[in-house]
Design an enzyme around this catalytic site. Sequence first.
Site, short mmCIF file in Angstrom:
data_model
loop_
_atom_site.label_atom_id
_atom_site.label_comp_id
_atom_site.label_asym_id
_atom_site.label_seq_id
_atom_site.Cartn_x
_atom_site.Cartn_y
_atom_site.Cartn_z
N SER A 137 25.95 56.19 22.68
CA SER A 137 26.06 57.30 22.01
C SER A 137 25.16 57.04 20.81
CB SER A 137 27.42 57.28 21.32
OG SER A 137 27.77 58.26 20.50
N ASP A 232 31.35 65.55 28.73
CA ASP A 232 30.94 65.21 27.31
C ASP A 232 30.15 66.36 26.50
OD1 ASP A 232 29.89 64.01 25.15
OD2 ASP A 232 28.54 62.57 26.28
N HIS A 264 32.99 61.50 27.01
CA HIS A 264 32.01 60.66 26.31
C HIS A 264 32.59 59.39 26.12
CE1 HIS A 264 28.73 60.13 23.19
NE2 HIS A 264 29.65 59.54 22.71
#
Length: 296
Positions: A137, A232, A264
């Site tokens: 991320s 995601d 995610h």
Amino acid sequence: MGTEIVPPSESDPETGVGSKDVVIEPNTGVSARLYKPKHTNPDEKLPVLVYFHGGAFFVQTAFSPTYQPFLNSIASQANVIIVSVEYRRAPEHPLPIGYDDSWVAVKWVVSHSGGNGGDDWLREFADFGRVFFGGDSAGANIAHNLAIRVGSDGLDGGKLVGLVLMHPYFWGKDPTGDETTDPDTRGIIEKFWVTACPSSSGIDDPLINPVMDPKWPSIGCAKVLVVVSERDLLKYRGWFYFEELGKSEWGGEVEIMEIEGEEHVFHLENPNCDKAKDLVRKVASFIKSDQNHSTY
């Protein structure tokens, strides 16, 4: 949110991986958790993975319980020393502070080349000709931007071989692929970014939209692995990064792994599921295959 921490372990019961915490820069608090696989032969030098945690630049730490089992597994299966970086977070410390802290940590790692530096694990076991950057991320965003910096500034004392970007946090003004066009959703994502980086030029800032960076083709490594998940919201940005990097003048090798049915950073929430184990095996294979990428 994301403030819980766990201590390091002399020997993880599942993997035998040892971990410890080190302070890199006392004045700023930049620090790291180091991981070393078991049965390390002093005569065998191991690659180094410098890892950057996610959390939208706001939450989580290198010491969060969600990272300990995942990085233990990576260290064990890839037979790699991991330096998981604790950088200062927004909004109290807005970007680019997090990038700069992470670069300080990278420079500290490679300062141990040639038997120098204050950490015995890095001095004795690390192969600084086989350095990797990785993250999830926001941490994947940091890893990418530091690889761009390596491409322009070099990495004195070390060689960046590869980049592992898991569910990378990239965005842009114009939707790509089947990315959402909902103005409210896109507006929230933009607000998150400009809150983390108030000095940003906006959602097409090269820091968040890599293809807008004129230094894009000079990424400083020979290979890149991008990991995305089917459910995601950021999946299409990962695919866009993969496609555009492959078409650029960079000249390295880029591959992508899409994990069906997952969201995610699912691997941090459920590290023992089969698909999380597949992800660990893929990352380990990517790191272990670095012998074929000694130059770029």
